[in-house]
Write a protein that holds these residues in place. Structure first.
Motif, PDB file in Angstrom:
ATOM      1  N   LYS A  67     -17.206  10.519 -17.630  1.00  0.00           N
ATOM      2  CA  LYS A  67     -16.779   9.976 -18.914  1.00  0.00           C
ATOM      3  C   LYS A  67     -15.427   9.280 -18.833  1.00  0.00           C
ATOM      4  N   GLY A  68     -14.920   9.091 -17.634  1.00  0.00           N
ATOM      5  CA  GLY A  68     -13.637   8.421 -17.507  1.00  0.00           C
ATOM      6  C   GLY A  68     -13.233   8.239 -16.066  1.00  0.00           C
ATOM      7  N   VAL A  69     -12.190   7.441 -15.861  1.00  0.00           N
ATOM      8  CA  VAL A  69     -11.680   7.165 -14.524  1.00  0.00           C
ATOM      9  C   VAL A  69     -10.157   7.091 -14.580  1.00  0.00           C
ATOM     10  N   LEU A  70      -9.508   7.673 -13.577  1.00  0.00           N
ATOM     11  CA  LEU A  70      -8.068   7.532 -13.379  1.00  0.00           C
ATOM     12  C   LEU A  70      -7.853   6.991 -11.975  1.00  0.00           C
ATOM     13  N   GLN A  71      -7.049   5.937 -11.867  1.00  0.00           N
ATOM     14  CA  GLN A  71      -6.767   5.320 -10.578  1.00  0.00           C
ATOM     15  C   GLN A  71      -5.267   5.355 -10.297  1.00  0.00           C
ATOM     16  N   TYR A  72      -4.893   5.981  -9.192  1.00  0.00           N
ATOM     17  CA  TYR A  72      -3.500   6.059  -8.767  1.00  0.00           C
ATOM     18  C   TYR A  72      -3.330   5.267  -7.478  1.00  0.00           C
ATOM     19  N   GLY A  73      -2.140   4.699  -7.306  1.00  0.00           N
ATOM     20  CA  GLY A  73      -1.895   3.973  -6.067  1.00  0.00           C
ATOM     21  C   GLY A  73      -0.497   3.412  -6.009  1.00  0.00           C
ATOM     22  N   TYR A  74      -0.389   2.296  -5.287  1.00  0.00           N
ATOM     23  CA  TYR A  74       0.902   1.659  -5.085  1.00  0.00           C
ATOM     24  C   TYR A  74       1.323   0.854  -6.319  1.00  0.00           C
ATOM     25  N   ALA A  75       2.636   0.659  -6.440  1.00  0.00           N
ATOM     26  CA  ALA A  75       3.151  -0.275  -7.432  1.00  0.00           C
ATOM     27  C   ALA A  75       2.858  -1.699  -6.970  1.00  0.00           C
ATOM     28  N   MET A  76       3.032  -2.675  -7.869  1.00  0.00           N
ATOM     29  CA  MET A  76       2.793  -4.070  -7.503  1.00  0.00           C
ATOM     30  C   MET A  76       3.658  -4.458  -6.310  1.00  0.00           C
ATOM     31  N   ASN A  77       4.875  -3.927  -6.260  1.00  0.00           N
ATOM     32  CA  ASN A  77       5.733  -4.051  -5.090  1.00  0.00           C
ATOM     33  C   ASN A  77       5.910  -2.650  -4.511  1.00  0.00           C
ATOM     34  N   PRO A  78       5.104  -2.256  -3.533  1.00  0.00           N
ATOM     35  CA  PRO A  78       5.124  -0.869  -3.041  1.00  0.00           C
ATOM     36  C   PRO A  78       6.487  -0.391  -2.569  1.00  0.00           C
ATOM     37  N   ALA A  79       7.315  -1.314  -2.083  1.00  0.00           N
ATOM     38  CA  ALA A  79       8.620  -0.925  -1.556  1.00  0.00           C
ATOM     39  C   ALA A  79       9.665  -0.735  -2.652  1.00  0.00           C
ATOM     40  N   SER A  80       9.279  -0.895  -3.919  1.00  0.00           N
ATOM     41  CA  SER A  80      10.244  -0.850  -5.015  1.00  0.00           C
ATOM     42  C   SER A  80      10.599   0.566  -5.449  1.00  0.00           C
ATOM     43  N   GLY A  81       9.933   1.575  -4.897  1.00  0.00           N
ATOM     44  CA  GLY A  81      10.201   2.952  -5.316  1.00  0.00           C
ATOM     45  C   GLY A  81      11.654   3.356  -5.165  1.00  0.00           C
ATOM     46  N   GLY A  82      12.293   2.872  -4.111  1.00  0.00           N
ATOM     47  CA  GLY A  82      13.689   3.219  -3.870  1.00  0.00           C
ATOM     48  C   GLY A  82      14.642   2.643  -4.894  1.00  0.00           C
ATOM     49  N   SER A  83      14.214   1.607  -5.625  1.00  0.00           N
ATOM     50  CA  SER A  83      15.060   1.042  -6.678  1.00  0.00           C
ATOM     51  C   SER A  83      14.907   1.809  -7.981  1.00  0.00           C
ATOM     52  N   VAL A  84      13.958   2.742  -8.016  1.00  0.00           N
ATOM     53  CA  VAL A  84      13.754   3.588  -9.191  1.00  0.00           C
ATOM     54  C   VAL A  84      14.310   4.987  -8.928  1.00  0.00           C
ATOM     55  N   VAL A  85      13.902   5.563  -7.813  1.00  0.00           N
ATOM     56  CA  VAL A  85      14.413   6.872  -7.394  1.00  0.00           C
ATOM     57  C   VAL A  85      14.964   6.704  -5.983  1.00  0.00           C
ATOM     58  N   GLU A  86      16.235   6.897  -5.838  1.00  0.00           N
ATOM     59  CA  GLU A  86      16.924   6.621  -4.577  1.00  0.00           C
ATOM     60  C   GLU A  86      16.298   7.373  -3.404  1.00  0.00           C
ATOM     61  N   GLY A  87      16.105   6.640  -2.315  1.00  0.00           N
ATOM     62  CA  GLY A  87      15.606   7.254  -1.092  1.00  0.00           C
ATOM     63  C   GLY A  87      14.100   7.391  -1.011  1.00  0.00           C
ATOM     64  N   THR A  88      13.363   6.853  -1.998  1.00  0.00           N
ATOM     65  CA  THR A  88      11.903   6.990  -2.019  1.00  0.00           C
ATOM     66  C   THR A  88      11.245   6.020  -1.059  1.00  0.00           C
ATOM     67  N   GLU A  89      10.381   6.543  -0.187  1.00  0.00           N
ATOM     68  CA  GLU A  89       9.542   5.704   0.660  1.00  0.00           C
ATOM     69  C   GLU A  89       8.246   5.405  -0.081  1.00  0.00           C
ATOM     70  N   LYS A  90       7.511   4.377   0.363  1.00  0.00           N
ATOM     71  CA  LYS A  90       6.353   3.925  -0.412  1.00  0.00           C
ATOM     72  C   LYS A  90       5.213   4.937  -0.436  1.00  0.00           C
ATOM     73  N   ASP A  91       5.215   5.907   0.487  1.00  0.00           N
ATOM     74  CA  ASP A  91       4.165   6.926   0.477  1.00  0.00           C
ATOM     75  C   ASP A  91       4.616   8.215  -0.197  1.00  0.00           C
ATOM     76  N   GLN A  92       5.745   8.152  -0.925  1.00  0.00           N
ATOM     77  CA  GLN A  92       6.264   9.346  -1.592  1.00  0.00           C
ATOM     78  C   GLN A  92       6.129   9.293  -3.114  1.00  0.00           C
ATOM     79  N   TYR A  93       5.559   8.225  -3.626  1.00  0.00           N
ATOM     80  CA  TYR A  93       5.371   8.132  -5.070  1.00  0.00           C
ATOM     81  C   TYR A  93       4.076   7.393  -5.373  1.00  0.00           C
ATOM     82  N   LEU A  94       3.629   7.513  -6.610  1.00  0.00           N
ATOM     83  CA  LEU A  94       2.412   6.853  -7.066  1.00  0.00           C
ATOM     84  C   LEU A  94       2.657   6.204  -8.425  1.00  0.00           C
ATOM     85  N   GLU A  95       1.802   5.237  -8.741  1.00  0.00           N
ATOM     86  CA  GLU A  95       1.709   4.757 -10.114  1.00  0.00           C
ATOM     87  C   GLU A  95       0.301   5.053 -10.626  1.00  0.00           C
ATOM     88  N   LEU A  96       0.226   5.446 -11.878  1.00  0.00           N
ATOM     89  CA  LEU A  96      -1.060   5.534 -12.543  1.00  0.00           C
ATOM     90  C   LEU A  96      -1.399   4.119 -12.986  1.00  0.00           C
TER      91      LEU A  96
END
Length: 232
Positions: A67-96
């Motif tokens: 009855k539904g779907v949730l898709q998690y993955g990379y941001a449009m710019n996967p390397a941008s995680g560190g500009s949101v949370v300092e020190g984040t590598e691209k495999d350490q966070y997700l976007e819904l």
């Protein structure tokens, strides 16, 4: 009804079965094939398209029916995680990146599905430290579903979208051919110029820290939740 993890019938290389979902007997999320996930999103999500950067595809099952779907993955710019949370590598966070849930499937199905998916991700992908999602004005409610799931709120910004024949495209597609050949060609075709509708929409940033120690590394200022339309 007891909430519990769902495990694969097959043993992994390390001897135990891998977790593939979480929930109750009549309401649970479980891994599904990418093709099925994308097909459901294209048919039902308001964007009418999937994002290629997703790699976790979860189906919501209610009384055994999807009855539904949730898709998690990379941001449009996967390397941008560190500009949101300092020190984040691209495999350490997700976007819904995408979520669609059918109508009339019980009380608060969106918040329940997100909550169960977070339980699953925390166990299945322990390297993930935080999850980000954006709500925009097309959805209404200023992201009230994320508020119900105790996401932290980190402010809003304006983003530009372009609409053509009922399909909506992010502004990045207008300026980068690599962002999507079909969308780029449609929006930059001179014959479509007079039919394109420009929208400037507010987007609201929400973050859920699966590891609370990472919250202090966030480079954005946490803010009070924005109010729902009906409360203004």
């Amino acid at each position: 009804m007891t909430k519990q993890y769902i495990y694969s019938d097959q043993s992994s290389l390390w001897g135990g079965s891998e977790v593939i979902g979480f929930g109750t007997e009549d309401f649970y999320i479980k891994e599904i094939e990418r093709e099925l996930s994308n097909d459901i999103i294209v048919k039902n999500h308001y964007s009418k398209k999937f994002y290629n950067g997703t790699y976790i595809h979860l189906g919501l099952f209610v009384n055994g029916e999807i009855k539904g779907v949730l898709q998690y993955g990379y941001a449009m710019n996967p390397a941008s995680g560190g500009s949101v949370v300092e020190g984040t590598e691209k495999d350490q966070y997700l976007e819904l990146d995408r979520m669609w849930i059918a109508d009339n499937v019980g009380e608060y199905p969106e918040s329940r599905a997100i909550s169960y998916s977070l339980k699953y991700i925390r166990k299945r992908f322990p390297k993930i430290k935080w999850i980000q999602s954006f709500a925009d004005e097309r959805c209404g409610g200023f992201g009230i579903v994320y508020q119900a799931c105790s996401f932290d709120y980190y402010g809003e910004h304006l983003n530009m979208f372009w609409e053509l024949d009922g399909e909506t495209f992010h502004n990045s597609i207008m300026t980068s051919e690599k962002a999507g050949k079909r969308g780029y060609n449609l929006l930059n075709n001179p014959s479509n110029k007079d039919r394109i509708i420009k929208h400037e929409l507010r987007q609201f940033r929400y973050i859920k820290f699966l590891d609370q120690r990472w919250k202090k590394k966030c480079l954005h200022k946490e803010r009070p939740y924005p109010k729902h339309y009906n409360e203004l």
